[in-house]
Design a protein around this motif. Structure first.
Motif, PDB file in Angstrom:
ATOM      1  N   TYR A  40      -6.803  -0.014  -7.950  1.00  0.00           N
ATOM      2  CA  TYR A  40      -6.042  -0.076  -6.704  1.00  0.00           C
ATOM      3  C   TYR A  40      -5.866   1.361  -6.222  1.00  0.00           C
ATOM      4  O   TYR A  40      -5.177   2.164  -6.862  1.00  0.00           O
ATOM      5  CB  TYR A  40      -4.682  -0.748  -6.978  1.00  0.00           C
ATOM      6  CG  TYR A  40      -3.765  -0.964  -5.788  1.00  0.00           C
ATOM      7  CD1 TYR A  40      -4.119  -0.628  -4.480  1.00  0.00           C
ATOM      8  CD2 TYR A  40      -2.499  -1.535  -5.979  1.00  0.00           C
ATOM      9  CE1 TYR A  40      -3.254  -0.843  -3.416  1.00  0.00           C
ATOM     10  CE2 TYR A  40      -1.625  -1.754  -4.925  1.00  0.00           C
ATOM     11  CZ  TYR A  40      -2.009  -1.400  -3.643  1.00  0.00           C
ATOM     12  OH  TYR A  40      -1.133  -1.606  -2.597  1.00  0.00           O
ATOM     13  N   VAL A  41      -6.540   1.687  -5.131  1.00  0.00           N
ATOM     14  CA  VAL A  41      -6.391   3.034  -4.553  1.00  0.00           C
ATOM     15  C   VAL A  41      -5.691   2.909  -3.205  1.00  0.00           C
ATOM     16  O   VAL A  41      -6.006   2.041  -2.397  1.00  0.00           O
ATOM     17  CB  VAL A  41      -7.755   3.758  -4.432  1.00  0.00           C
ATOM     18  CG1 VAL A  41      -8.748   2.968  -3.626  1.00  0.00           C
ATOM     19  CG2 VAL A  41      -7.581   5.143  -3.830  1.00  0.00           C
ATOM     20  N   LEU A  42      -4.691   3.745  -3.023  1.00  0.00           N
ATOM     21  CA  LEU A  42      -3.854   3.629  -1.834  1.00  0.00           C
ATOM     22  C   LEU A  42      -3.542   5.012  -1.278  1.00  0.00           C
ATOM     23  O   LEU A  42      -3.174   5.928  -2.018  1.00  0.00           O
ATOM     24  CB  LEU A  42      -2.539   2.929  -2.216  1.00  0.00           C
ATOM     25  CG  LEU A  42      -1.532   2.685  -1.102  1.00  0.00           C
ATOM     26  CD1 LEU A  42      -2.064   1.668  -0.094  1.00  0.00           C
ATOM     27  CD2 LEU A  42      -0.204   2.190  -1.681  1.00  0.00           C
ATOM     28  N   GLU A  43      -3.737   5.151   0.043  1.00  0.00           N
ATOM     29  CA  GLU A  43      -3.276   6.356   0.713  1.00  0.00           C
ATOM     30  C   GLU A  43      -1.983   6.003   1.437  1.00  0.00           C
ATOM     31  O   GLU A  43      -1.808   4.869   1.863  1.00  0.00           O
ATOM     32  CB  GLU A  43      -4.310   6.829   1.735  1.00  0.00           C
ATOM     33  CG  GLU A  43      -5.684   7.087   1.137  1.00  0.00           C
ATOM     34  CD  GLU A  43      -6.629   5.916   1.356  1.00  0.00           C
ATOM     35  OE1 GLU A  43      -6.640   5.364   2.469  1.00  0.00           O
ATOM     36  OE2 GLU A  43      -7.332   5.525   0.400  1.00  0.00           O
ATOM     37  N   MET A  44      -1.072   6.951   1.542  1.00  0.00           N
ATOM     38  CA  MET A  44       0.181   6.692   2.247  1.00  0.00           C
ATOM     39  C   MET A  44      -0.145   6.219   3.660  1.00  0.00           C
ATOM     40  O   MET A  44      -0.942   6.840   4.358  1.00  0.00           O
ATOM     41  CB  MET A  44       1.026   7.964   2.305  1.00  0.00           C
ATOM     42  CG  MET A  44       1.568   8.346   0.937  1.00  0.00           C
ATOM     43  SD  MET A  44       2.571   9.815   0.996  1.00  0.00           S
ATOM     44  CE  MET A  44       2.899  10.029  -0.768  1.00  0.00           C
ATOM     45  N   PHE A  45       0.434   5.081   4.044  1.00  0.00           N
ATOM     46  CA  PHE A  45       0.039   4.498   5.327  1.00  0.00           C
ATOM     47  C   PHE A  45       0.614   5.293   6.496  1.00  0.00           C
ATOM     48  O   PHE A  45       1.616   5.975   6.361  1.00  0.00           O
ATOM     49  CB  PHE A  45       0.340   3.000   5.389  1.00  0.00           C
ATOM     50  CG  PHE A  45       1.784   2.558   5.355  1.00  0.00           C
ATOM     51  CD1 PHE A  45       2.804   3.405   4.966  1.00  0.00           C
ATOM     52  CD2 PHE A  45       2.126   1.245   5.713  1.00  0.00           C
ATOM     53  CE1 PHE A  45       4.125   2.971   4.933  1.00  0.00           C
ATOM     54  CE2 PHE A  45       3.434   0.812   5.683  1.00  0.00           C
ATOM     55  CZ  PHE A  45       4.426   1.669   5.302  1.00  0.00           C
ATOM     56  N   PRO A  46      -0.070   5.230   7.641  1.00  0.00           N
ATOM     57  CA  PRO A  46       0.308   6.110   8.748  1.00  0.00           C
ATOM     58  C   PRO A  46       1.421   5.530   9.616  1.00  0.00           C
ATOM     59  O   PRO A  46       1.577   4.308   9.710  1.00  0.00           O
ATOM     60  CB  PRO A  46      -0.979   6.218   9.557  1.00  0.00           C
ATOM     61  CG  PRO A  46      -1.670   4.923   9.332  1.00  0.00           C
ATOM     62  CD  PRO A  46      -1.318   4.501   7.924  1.00  0.00           C
ATOM     63  N   TYR A  47       2.136   6.428  10.276  1.00  0.00           N
ATOM     64  CA  TYR A  47       3.009   6.038  11.364  1.00  0.00           C
ATOM     65  C   TYR A  47       2.148   5.921  12.619  1.00  0.00           C
ATOM     66  O   TYR A  47       1.363   6.836  12.899  1.00  0.00           O
ATOM     67  CB  TYR A  47       4.127   7.083  11.573  1.00  0.00           C
ATOM     68  CG  TYR A  47       5.008   6.673  12.724  1.00  0.00           C
ATOM     69  CD1 TYR A  47       5.982   5.699  12.550  1.00  0.00           C
ATOM     70  CD2 TYR A  47       4.801   7.178  13.999  1.00  0.00           C
ATOM     71  CE1 TYR A  47       6.736   5.255  13.613  1.00  0.00           C
ATOM     72  CE2 TYR A  47       5.547   6.740  15.072  1.00  0.00           C
ATOM     73  CZ  TYR A  47       6.521   5.773  14.877  1.00  0.00           C
ATOM     74  OH  TYR A  47       7.248   5.319  15.930  1.00  0.00           O
ATOM     75  N   GLY A  79      -2.334  -0.243   6.275  1.00  0.00           N
ATOM     76  CA  GLY A  79      -1.291  -0.859   7.098  1.00  0.00           C
ATOM     77  C   GLY A  79      -0.605   0.193   7.941  1.00  0.00           C
ATOM     78  O   GLY A  79      -1.100   1.319   8.058  1.00  0.00           O
ATOM     79  N   TRP A  80       0.529  -0.172   8.502  1.00  0.00           N
ATOM     80  CA  TRP A  80       1.199   0.695   9.483  1.00  0.00           C
ATOM     81  C   TRP A  80       2.689   0.778   9.215  1.00  0.00           C
ATOM     82  O   TRP A  80       3.364  -0.242   9.109  1.00  0.00           O
ATOM     83  CB  TRP A  80       0.940   0.156  10.891  1.00  0.00           C
ATOM     84  CG  TRP A  80      -0.513  -0.068  11.124  1.00  0.00           C
ATOM     85  CD1 TRP A  80      -1.197  -1.247  10.944  1.00  0.00           C
ATOM     86  CD2 TRP A  80      -1.483   0.909  11.516  1.00  0.00           C
ATOM     87  NE1 TRP A  80      -2.533  -1.053  11.210  1.00  0.00           N
ATOM     88  CE2 TRP A  80      -2.738   0.255  11.570  1.00  0.00           C
ATOM     89  CE3 TRP A  80      -1.411   2.261  11.835  1.00  0.00           C
ATOM     90  CZ2 TRP A  80      -3.912   0.926  11.919  1.00  0.00           C
ATOM     91  CZ3 TRP A  80      -2.571   2.917  12.195  1.00  0.00           C
ATOM     92  CH2 TRP A  80      -3.808   2.256  12.236  1.00  0.00           C
ATOM     93  N   ASP A  81       3.177   2.001   9.112  1.00  0.00           N
ATOM     94  CA  ASP A  81       4.607   2.256   8.910  1.00  0.00           C
ATOM     95  C   ASP A  81       5.244   2.252  10.299  1.00  0.00           C
ATOM     96  O   ASP A  81       5.474   3.297  10.887  1.00  0.00           O
ATOM     97  CB  ASP A  81       4.754   3.627   8.227  1.00  0.00           C
ATOM     98  CG  ASP A  81       6.165   3.877   7.750  1.00  0.00           C
ATOM     99  OD1 ASP A  81       6.961   2.921   7.698  1.00  0.00           O
ATOM    100  OD2 ASP A  81       6.471   5.039   7.443  1.00  0.00           O
ATOM    101  N   ALA A  82       5.522   1.058  10.816  1.00  0.00           N
ATOM    102  CA  ALA A  82       5.584   0.892  12.263  1.00  0.00           C
ATOM    103  C   ALA A  82       6.977   0.943  12.879  1.00  0.00           C
ATOM    104  O   ALA A  82       7.106   1.011  14.096  1.00  0.00           O
ATOM    105  CB  ALA A  82       4.923  -0.435  12.630  1.00  0.00           C
ATOM    106  N   PHE A  83       8.039   0.888  12.047  1.00  0.00           N
ATOM    107  CA  PHE A  83       9.377   1.059  12.608  1.00  0.00           C
ATOM    108  C   PHE A  83       9.714   2.543  12.668  1.00  0.00           C
ATOM    109  O   PHE A  83       9.134   3.346  11.930  1.00  0.00           O
ATOM    110  CB  PHE A  83      10.417   0.357  11.724  1.00  0.00           C
ATOM    111  CG  PHE A  83      10.561  -1.117  11.995  1.00  0.00           C
ATOM    112  CD1 PHE A  83      10.727  -1.596  13.288  1.00  0.00           C
ATOM    113  CD2 PHE A  83      10.569  -2.032  10.939  1.00  0.00           C
ATOM    114  CE1 PHE A  83      10.895  -2.960  13.526  1.00  0.00           C
ATOM    115  CE2 PHE A  83      10.730  -3.396  11.165  1.00  0.00           C
ATOM    116  CZ  PHE A  83      10.895  -3.862  12.463  1.00  0.00           C
ATOM    117  N   GLY A  84      10.676   2.900  13.509  1.00  0.00           N
ATOM    118  CA  GLY A  84      11.111   4.288  13.529  1.00  0.00           C
ATOM    119  C   GLY A  84      11.492   4.769  14.917  1.00  0.00           C
ATOM    120  O   GLY A  84      11.293   4.072  15.917  1.00  0.00           O
TER     121      GLY A  84
END
Length: 926
Positions: free
Chosen positions: A90-97, A132-137
């Motif tokens: 499982y490879v994961l990059e920190m998801f973007p805003y 995915g998307w860090d979409a709140f903020g």
RNA sequence: GCGGGCGUGAUGGAAUGGUAGACAUAUCGGACUUAAAAUCCGAAGGCCUUGUGCCGUGUGGGUUCGAGUCCCACCGCCCGUACCA
């Protein structure tokens, strides 16, 4: 998580500059009579790379990349499937805003993850690589206020644009698992987690301070407080107390600290930062009795980590928000004014610590616990935090610089409690603060110490105080509970209801998700949920009476604290699904920016534990990230001119022209000052849009460049020249493959065996020219494999440059060059997957290179028969010697001593020492 | 302020405590070309007294046979500092 700008995407410029020589065609003929090469037709100024280069190389990234992306899609090669027969990865990059456009930092981050993912696919793993998307903020709300956008529409439009920009990079992402944290399906499950954690006692309410803008009547984020003033109103902010929701992360402080030890594949610096942040300290808690009761208080409880310096106490200090301080305000207008002033500093630790140290003498006196006749003054001080310890301290100016500065300023006494052994001078302007392990001379210590270290003295003092009964040894943590309430619209609603009869009542799970309304109004400042006409109204889940919803939403750190778990089963109707979480967790490799070293990673570690306690993650997942890599930023130099008031005016790289006399503004010819590289940011305009680069050179060039020049943990500077060089190199590789294929067409014949067979059955000594290239091929396999496994992408790429030069110069048989070239395609495939597929296909490779098994180097092929050893005399290189690889040390020593330069240096004497490091170096000490 | 990190040619950088500057960029020279571009080949840390010479990895100290690498202090830059993401 990564980007932050709220502004809508800027219109893209269609002009580009040329950094090439003044003779470049793009300078002399803006509208060339020659028809542009098809690849360059879109918007690219020919100076970026020459039209003729493209024409002659015929390496058409646009064609190649589209073709192979379609082939991968058709074969569903990146769809993650549970496969019992394969090890999972499982490879994961920190998801973007979703700020609106991707930037080079994203390209770098996701390319690194992609290299790992593709390499793991090639080494036989079942790989999960989601996005995915860090979409709140806040940016979405800011856009709503600035341009009247609906935060939801603004966010989903940005996501659509960014997804379209990301797909041409050819990342090995399983897009079927994509989600955004603002999807009701996601935040609904997050609300379910909230309810479970509330029930498990992991969440509670208490009062806490916020930045309050008295003009806009709204809560401000720390970054919205500029020099103590609100960013829109410019009014001085005030600290205000609100009732807020908290995660009990402090209950796990000890566990989160201890478990850092097990994170072997995390950077030591991150673990150290987290350990310091948690801040475990052992100290003494005790009371100073007031000489006379005041405002109902008889004593002041303090906590200190240096109880050994109690004889150096100068005053007792309390926070402006200490209950005593607040109660004294009623009868003391001067103190009230002082406290009001203190509360005008923002809530950030940085602002509080950097502010000038101020104090106010309350006039109260306390007795020293060791001597009832010794009275100390009680001061209110602006640097004492109510959140830490008891909100009260005693100051020891001799051994604390901040206390010393304060005491000098207010003319309070300074009393030494210990002196240095080697230089026993009393303190004047500089506090004496030796490490706690250093032995010092104590002055009149109450526990009878003479010479002792700070650590020993602290132990002795705590034991003394406990025995005498006036104090207690206490372990405290700097880590505070995690406040998750936000008085904002664009976040996950906290699923509770306020009922006049029942109080605070959790919403029922079957009523989840508690959805945000589609029609928020940002006309008034503050939270639109507060003044929405109907959204708050609901029935009490307990008694059914008319009640009101909680209007606070969750901190966006909550969203990013469990998305990695959700990726294992994004369609589940519970937060996670056990069989998927069991199979895919943990994240084997997590990649992101160092800016997340503390908060995001610590909160995620807490959340994983909380999810385990509430049955949503297996025990093995309480540390969710097995390995962590923190990558550096992408930087670019900055171009600036000055306006008539000498203020800086920034310019985009594409608006700059280069001449012999330096940089000029393309439009006006005005000279431009060039400032050294800094992180790409829209405000400084030192940005290069990945979309332009991909259009001009192709994704493989962009990927190759961001990996090539700098070590991944360090910043990389984007330069036009570097990007051109990367493209030139890829063109060369393509050309070499083409030429080789042309030779085959001229009669070499098909090569039908697999690469590994060719590599395995090669016998050395058949043909010296072939030997050399075969060895180089094995060495390249070994170097690149090690490079990828150790995140040394830049080193792996340097080796690939060398390997390509070797192939190009090799006089080996066509067949051996063919093998080398196909191996090259494989070795490059994690970095430049499209070009590699193309070369693989040109050279008649079966199927897709993405489906090929990674080559393995034969250790025997990596050994050289002889080695060259440098000879040092007293550490300075003086000669060298060539010896067989396996020559024993003693024999090497004999040979070295016979060398003329050594004989000369020795001049008949015997060496003091001869150090032979096999295969490395020889040092003769004279 | 506090915590953490980084600092090597003109430039990006390489170097398990073991030949400092791999690889690349820019530069210069050569081949090819009517010419230029592209392509290919080559040179190149600095200094001088040109020697198997001296100096050189931000500055100053230390440990070691040997330090870019480990330790201490300082300077500069970057990240974080709990409501930016």
């Amino acid at each position: 998580m990564a980007a932050r700008s709220a502004r809508p995407p800027p219109a893209r410029s269609r002009t580009r500059s040329c950094r090439g020589p003044a003779s470049c065609a793009c300078r002399t003929a803006a509208s060339s009579a020659q028809p542009p090469f098809p690849l360059l037709q879109r918007r690219v100024h020919p100076g970026v790379f020459s039209q003729r280069t493209a024409f002659m190389s015929r390496y058409s990234a646009a064609e190649i990349e589209q073709k192979w992306q379609q082939a991968w899609d058709k074969a569903s090669v990146f769809t993650a499937k549970r496969d019992a027969a394969k090890p999972k990865y499982y490879v994961l990059e920190m998801f973007p805003y979703p700020s609106g456009r991707i930037h080079m930092g994203h390209v770098r981050n996701y390319t690194m993850g992609d290299v790992i993912a593709r390499y793991k696919i090639a080494t036989g793993h079942s790989v999960l690589h989601p996005m995915g998307w860090d979409a709140f903020g806040m940016p979405a709300e800011n856009a709503a206020m600035a341009i009247g956008a609906n935060p939801r529409d603004w966010t989903y439009q940005n996501i659509a644009v960014m997804r379209d920009q990301m797909k041409p990079l050819g990342l090995s992402i399983d897009w079927s698992r994509e989600f955004a944290t603002c999807d009701p399906e996601y935040y609904g499950q997050q609300q379910a987690l909230f309810l479970d954690m509330l029930e498990a006692g992991l969440i509670y309410r208490k009062n806490a301070m916020v930045n309050w803008d008295p003009v806009d009547m709204t809560v401000l984020a720390n970054e919205q407080v500029i020099d103590g003033k609100g960013w829109r109103s410019d009014a001085p902010v005030e600290r205000r107390e609100l009732t807020q929701w908290f995660f009990k992360i402090s209950d796990m402080a000890d566990e989160l600290l201890a478990a850092l030890d097990g994170l072997d594949d995390w950077p030591a610096k991150v673990k150290l930062m987290q350990a310091n942040w948690i801040g475990k300290s052992r100290g003494l808690q005790f009371g100073f009795d007031l000489t006379a009761p005041a405002a109902g208080h008889e004593r002041i409880e303090v906590y200190t980590t240096r109880p050994d310096t109690l004889m150096g106490a100068s005053f007792v200090g309390i926070s402006a928000d200490h209950p005593l301080s607040k109660e004294l305000e009623a009868d003391n207008p001067e103190l009230a004014a002082f406290n009001a002033q203190v509360r005008k500093t923002g809530t950030s630790e940085e602002a509080i610590e950097k502010a000038e140290k101020l104090g106010f003498d309350t006039g109260l006196r306390v007795r020293h616990p060791l001597n009832p006749d010794w009275e100390l003054p009680v001061w209110v001080a602006n640097f004492i935090l109510m959140d830490y310890g008891t909100g009260a301290i005693f100051a020891c100016p001799a051994h604390d610089q901040r206390d010393l500065d304060f005491c000098r300023k207010y003319d309070l006494p300074v009393i030494d409690t210990f002196l240095a052994l080697d230089d026993p001078q009393p303190v004047t302007d500089e506090a004496f603060v030796p490490p706690k392990t250093e032995m010092v001379q104590w002055i009149d210590h109450f526990a009878g110490l003479d010479k002792a270290t700070g650590d020993e003295a602290i132990d002795a003092t705590i034991a003394f105080a406990e025995q005498a009964g006036w104090g207690k040894g206490v372990t405290k943590f700097r880590l505070r509970d995690w406040g998750l309430s936000r008085q904002r619209f664009w976040g996950a609603p906290i699923p509770v209801v306020h009922c006049d009869a029942c109080g605070v009542v959790p919403e029922k799970k079957e009523n989840l998700p508690v959805r945000l309304p589609d029609d928020p109004s940002f006309a008034k400042p503050g939270n639109p949920l507060d003044h929405h006409p109907t959204w708050r109204d609901c029935a009490c889940p307990a008694c059914g009476a008319q009640a009101k919803r909680e209007t606070d939403t969750m901190d966006t750190f909550v969203d990013s604290s469990w998305y990695f778990a959700r990726f294992t089963a994004p369609d589940a109707d519970t937060p996670t699904r056990a069989e998927d979480a069991d199979y895919w967790m943990n994240v084997d490799q997590y990649i992101g920016g160092i800016e997340h070293a503390i908060l995001h990673l610590l909160y995620s570690r807490f959340f994983a534990r909380a999810m385990h306690l509430t049955g949503h993650l297996p025990k093995k997942a309480i540390e969710p990230f097995d390995a962590l890599f923190t990558q550096g930023m992408v930087t670019h130099e900055i171009y600036v001119t000055r306006d008539e008031r000498d203020r800086p005016v920034y310019h985009l790289p594409e608006d700059i022209e280069w001449t012999e006399s330096g940089a000029k503004l393309g439009a006006t010819g005005e000279p431009v000052e060039v400032i050294p590289s800094a992180k790409m940011s829209k405000s400084k305009k030192n940005v290069v849009d990945p979309v332009n680069i991909i259009d001009a050179f192709g994704a493989d060039t962009a990927r190759w460049f961001v990996l090539s020049d700098s070590p991944p943990e360090r910043d990389v500077e984007w330069t036009a020249a570097g990007a051109e060089a990367a493209h030139k190199f890829l063109s060369r590789v393509w050309r070499m493959a083409r030429e080789l294929a042309d030779q085959r067409d001229a009669g070499l014949g098909e090569i039908d065996r697999t690469l590994q067979d060719l590599m395995d059955d090669y016998q050395l000594g058949v043909n010296p020219l072939d030997d050399e290239l075969v060895r180089a091929t094995h060495r390249a396999v070994d170097d690149v494999t090690k490079g990828i496994e150790s995140f040394g992408f830049n080193a792996a790429i340097a080796k690939l440059y060398g390997f390509v030069n070797t192939i190009a110069k090799s006089q080996a048989s066509a067949r051996t060059r063919w093998t080398a070239m196909r191996t090259l395609a494989q070795l490059m495939s994690p970095m430049t997957p499209h070009l590699s597929e193309e070369i693989w296909a040109i050279l008649g490779g079966p199927e897709l290179v993405v489906r090929e098994t990674w080559p393995v180097a034969d250790p025997a092929m990596l050994q050289d028969d002889t080695v060259t050893l440098p000879i040092q005399i007293n550490g300075k290189r003086r000669a060298e010697i060539s010896v067989p690889q396996d020559m024993p040390k003693s024999e090497v020593e004999q040979q070295v001593l016979a060398v003329a330069a050594v004989q000369k240096a020795l001049d008949g004497a015997t060496p003091k020492k001869v150090i032979v490091v096999p295969g490395r170096i020889v040092n003769v000490v004279i």
